[in-house]
Design a protein around this motif. Structure first.
Motif, mmCIF file in Angstrom:
data_model
loop_
_atom_site.group_PDB
_atom_site.id
_atom_site.type_symbol
_atom_site.label_atom_id
_atom_site.label_comp_id
_atom_site.label_asym_id
_atom_site.label_seq_id
_atom_site.Cartn_x
_atom_site.Cartn_y
_atom_site.Cartn_z
ATOM 1 N N CYS A 279 18.096 30.753 -43.214
ATOM 2 C CA CYS A 279 16.879 31.996 -43.363
ATOM 3 C C CYS A 279 16.145 32.022 -41.988
ATOM 4 O O CYS A 279 14.912 32.377 -41.903
ATOM 5 N N ALA A 280 16.645 31.054 -41.107
ATOM 6 C CA ALA A 280 15.904 30.965 -39.705
ATOM 7 C C ALA A 280 15.421 32.222 -39.059
ATOM 8 O O ALA A 280 14.182 32.560 -38.513
ATOM 9 N N GLY A 281 16.426 33.332 -39.162
ATOM 10 C CA GLY A 281 16.141 34.619 -38.390
ATOM 11 C C GLY A 281 15.061 35.536 -38.777
ATOM 12 O O GLY A 281 14.402 36.285 -38.080
ATOM 13 N N ILE A 282 14.695 35.436 -40.186
ATOM 14 C CA ILE A 282 13.466 36.148 -40.466
ATOM 15 C C ILE A 282 12.260 35.833 -39.837
ATOM 16 O O ILE A 282 11.199 36.632 -40.100
ATOM 17 N N PHE A 283 12.028 34.558 -39.304
ATOM 18 C CA PHE A 283 10.990 34.148 -38.756
ATOM 19 C C PHE A 283 10.738 34.778 -37.186
ATOM 20 O O PHE A 283 9.761 34.506 -36.709
ATOM 21 N N PHE A 284 11.861 34.734 -36.536
ATOM 22 C CA PHE A 284 11.809 35.272 -35.031
ATOM 23 C C PHE A 284 10.956 36.129 -34.918
ATOM 24 O O PHE A 284 10.153 35.925 -34.014
ATOM 25 N N PHE B 109 15.448 26.661 -31.882
ATOM 26 C CA PHE B 109 16.539 26.629 -32.712
ATOM 27 C C PHE B 109 17.821 25.842 -31.787
ATOM 28 O O PHE B 109 18.437 25.192 -32.412
ATOM 29 N N SER B 110 17.785 26.030 -30.480
ATOM 30 C CA SER B 110 18.619 25.658 -29.841
ATOM 31 C C SER B 110 18.286 24.065 -29.564
ATOM 32 O O SER B 110 19.166 23.195 -29.621
ATOM 33 N N ILE B 111 16.775 23.683 -29.648
ATOM 34 C CA ILE B 111 16.802 22.352 -29.931
ATOM 35 C C ILE B 111 17.301 21.570 -30.998
ATOM 36 O O ILE B 111 17.566 20.257 -31.036
ATOM 37 N N LEU B 112 16.982 22.531 -32.185
ATOM 38 C CA LEU B 112 17.650 21.870 -33.263
ATOM 39 C C LEU B 112 18.986 21.606 -33.290
ATOM 40 O O LEU B 112 19.220 20.771 -33.805
ATOM 41 N N ILE C 196 25.036 32.132 -49.613
ATOM 42 C CA ILE C 196 24.651 32.558 -50.849
ATOM 43 C C ILE C 196 23.027 32.368 -50.880
ATOM 44 O O ILE C 196 22.367 33.146 -51.438
ATOM 45 N N GLY C 197 22.792 31.074 -50.410
ATOM 46 C CA GLY C 197 21.217 30.774 -50.325
ATOM 47 C C GLY C 197 20.653 31.629 -49.499
ATOM 48 O O GLY C 197 19.245 32.015 -49.693
ATOM 49 N N GLY C 198 21.199 32.191 -48.390
ATOM 50 C CA GLY C 198 20.578 33.022 -47.334
ATOM 51 C C GLY C 198 20.534 34.600 -48.169
ATOM 52 O O GLY C 198 19.195 34.886 -48.064
ATOM 53 N N VAL C 199 21.425 34.725 -48.952
ATOM 54 C CA VAL C 199 21.079 36.225 -49.709
ATOM 55 C C VAL C 199 19.980 36.061 -50.671
ATOM 56 O O VAL C 199 19.055 36.666 -50.886
ATOM 57 N N ILE C 200 19.714 34.756 -51.420
ATOM 58 C CA ILE C 200 18.763 34.468 -52.179
ATOM 59 C C ILE C 200 17.094 34.474 -51.621
ATOM 60 O O ILE C 200 16.304 35.023 -51.836
ATOM 61 N N PHE C 201 17.356 33.640 -50.540
ATOM 62 C CA PHE C 201 15.813 33.355 -50.035
ATOM 63 C C PHE C 201 15.490 33.967 -48.826
ATOM 64 O O PHE C 201 14.403 34.145 -48.626
ATOM 65 N N ASN C 202 16.309 34.857 -48.214
ATOM 66 C CA ASN C 202 15.794 35.561 -47.355
ATOM 67 C C ASN C 202 14.875 36.768 -47.816
ATOM 68 O O ASN C 202 13.686 37.300 -46.978
ATOM 69 N N PRO C 203 15.249 37.597 -48.770
ATOM 70 C CA PRO C 203 14.141 38.428 -49.332
ATOM 71 C C PRO C 203 12.838 37.895 -49.979
ATOM 72 O O PRO C 203 11.771 38.645 -49.430
ATOM 73 N N LEU C 204 13.064 36.842 -50.352
ATOM 74 C CA LEU C 204 11.778 35.952 -50.771
ATOM 75 C C LEU C 204 11.011 35.700 -49.590
ATOM 76 O O LEU C 204 9.777 36.001 -49.546
ATOM 77 N N GLY C 205 11.592 35.054 -48.718
ATOM 78 C CA GLY C 205 10.856 34.904 -47.443
ATOM 79 C C GLY C 205 10.165 35.808 -46.840
ATOM 80 O O GLY C 205 8.997 35.908 -46.097
ATOM 81 N N THR C 206 11.041 37.083 -46.592
ATOM 82 C CA THR C 206 10.400 38.269 -45.966
ATOM 83 C C THR C 206 9.195 38.889 -46.841
ATOM 84 O O THR C 206 8.147 39.300 -46.233
ATOM 85 N N VAL C 207 9.285 38.996 -48.037
ATOM 86 C CA VAL C 207 8.080 39.370 -48.940
ATOM 87 C C VAL C 207 6.836 38.147 -48.721
ATOM 88 O O VAL C 207 5.699 38.896 -48.423
ATOM 89 N N LEU C 208 7.203 37.124 -48.374
ATOM 90 C CA LEU C 208 5.831 35.887 -48.427
ATOM 91 C C LEU C 208 5.438 36.389 -46.773
ATOM 92 O O LEU C 208 4.150 36.432 -46.583
ATOM 93 N N ALA D 184 5.451 31.322 -46.053
ATOM 94 C CA ALA D 184 6.857 31.208 -46.313
ATOM 95 C C ALA D 184 7.376 29.809 -45.727
ATOM 96 O O ALA D 184 8.335 29.286 -46.598
ATOM 97 N N TYR D 185 6.962 29.180 -44.841
ATOM 98 C CA TYR D 185 7.530 27.919 -44.538
ATOM 99 C C TYR D 185 7.012 26.915 -45.340
ATOM 100 O O TYR D 185 7.981 25.970 -45.741
ATOM 101 N N LEU D 186 5.977 26.957 -45.923
ATOM 102 C CA LEU D 186 5.269 25.912 -46.891
ATOM 103 C C LEU D 186 6.083 26.207 -48.181
ATOM 104 O O LEU D 186 6.487 25.031 -48.913
#
Length: 418
Positions: A35-40, A58-61, A152-164, A175-177
């Motif tokens: 889900c990192a990409g939705i924050f970029f 993300f490179s540091i990660l 599958i987690g990305g499919v579930i949580f990317n839309p939720l994160g985008t809404v937030l 969204a991060y919280l």
């Protein structure tokens, strides 16, 4: 739980271990990585900086993951998995909370390092180490099933994160919280209360193990076979697996450029660039399970299946760019070879070197993948921007996959897991 149930019944405690692994991949791994990409875009826009300045975290990660893996491998091999994995989950939660509180761009970078240290044992070591310890049958299937949930987690949580994120100007903080809360509340009950390092800790035999109870009622556990890490690292097979892990990770990163490739074609294909990425993610999820099942029969067959799927996918996308249906098929097939990074690599290590010192060996092999993840996107970006463009990217991708097939077969031919 009786011994009879633990060795021959329909239910085995190993199934709860697999469920715990699914939770680990679906929650912290997906929330930190998939889900990192939705924050970029929103975060870089909020701070008024280029995306590359923000995504440096993300490179540091990835570098932090690389440096953490050998230490985490040794610790996990010797310590209680509950402690190691729970500490990793807490670090992921703290890293996500830290991301939500950043007021300056540089503050994201140490948060990325914390996330890398936390997620490294979860994404690379937890599933293969626990499944190898708890199962002697259907190992490939269980590893593939668990790893499929990163997608599958990305499919579930990317839309939720985008809404937030879209809820207000600083929605990304919310969204991060929320992601931190889901990570901690959803995962810690499993890592603290369900996970056990090995079946003998509970007086059980591994799932699928044969053998009867010894006199006095203690279960008989067969000795793990294979090479020690110090011996494995001196072998040509180990070098081949290091190269395999690096090159397959490099090849995997082509996925990030498939939407750009679709956009470059124009017309209806360009409008469906997001669908092309989704097709690859679907191929990845299904491919992980398929690769696991095939590897339970033959590691050579599993490797060949994944590589041939990827080569065919690239050829279809390259040769028939204007046909959207074929482009989606090609992207789906490429998703299968994408899945090899986190499924085929650990299964090859197990097949070649056995289970005796598996965690220490695999943690060292995984370091190369983490390092490659930190530079692969830059490499392919340079390729795409060169005179060769996307055709050169596809040609190099085929070369990478051919090299991986040769490296895997070389390692299997020089296996030392007897």
């Amino acid at each position: 739980m009786s011994k009879e149930i633990s060795t021959r019944g329909a239910f085995h405690y190993a199934h709860l271990i697999v469920l715990s692994c699914i939770v680990i991949t679906c929650l912290p791994c997906a929330l930190v990585l998939s889900c990192a990409g939705i924050f970029f875009t929103p975060v870089s826009a909020y701070f008024g900086v280029a995306k590359s300045a923000f995504t440096l975290y993300f490179s540091i990660l990835n570098v932090a993951m690389m440096l953490t893996l050998p230490v985490a491998g040794r610790v996990l091999a010797k310590s209680d998995a509950r402690v190691v994995l729970s500490a990793s989950v807490v670090l992921c939660g703290l890293g996500l909370v830290g991301m939500s509180m950043c007021r300056e761009l540089w503050q994201f970078y140490p948060c990325g390092a914390v996330l890398g240290v936390g997620v490294a044992p979860l994404i690379y070591l937890a599933v293969p180490a626990l499944v190898n310890a708890w199962c002697v049958r259907r190992v490939g299937f269980f590893v593939g099933l668990c790893m499929a949930f990163t997608g599958i987690g990305g499919v579930i949580f990317n839309p939720l994160g985008t809404v937030l994120i879209n809820s207000d100007a600083e929605g990304w903080r919310t969204a991060y919280l929320v992601f931190a809360a889901i990570t901690l509340v959803g995962t810690l009950p499993f890592t603290l209360l369900v996970v056990r390092s090995r079946p003998e800790d509970m007086g059980l035999l591994p799932y699928g193990a044969e053998g009867e109870a010894a006199a006095g009622g203690e279960p008989t556990v067969t000795e793990s076979r294979g090479a020690m890490a110090t011996d494995a690292m001196r072998t040509p097979a180990f070098v081949a697996l290091l190269a395999f892990c690096g090159v397959i990770t490099l090849n995997q990163t082509i996925y990030q450029f498939l939407p750009s490739y679709a956009s470059s074609i124009g017309g209806d294909v360009a409008a469906a660039s997001g669908v092309v990425a989704s097709a690859a993610m679907a191929g990845q999820a299904i491919g992980k399970v398929l690769l696991g099942v095939i590897n339970d029969r033959s590691a050579r067959l599993g490797t060949a299946f994944g590589i041939l799927s990827g080569v065919l996918g690239v050829l279809v996308m390259w040769l028939f760019p204007g046909a959207l249906a074929l482009l989606l098929v090609g992207s789906f097939l490429f998703g299968v070879v994408y899945a090899m990074t986190t499924v085929e690599t650990p299964l090859l290590v197990r097949t070649v070197f056995g289970s005796r010192d598996y965690t220490n060996i695999y943690s060292r092999v995984s370091m190369v993948g983490s390092l490659m993840s930190a530079v692969a996107a830059v490499f392919w970006g340079l390729v795409v921007d060169s005179a060769g463009g996307f055709p050169l990217m596809f040609a190099l991708g085929i070369a990478c996959m051919a090299a991986c097939l040769a490296l895997a077969n070389f390692a299997l031919a020089h296996r030392s897991a007897a």
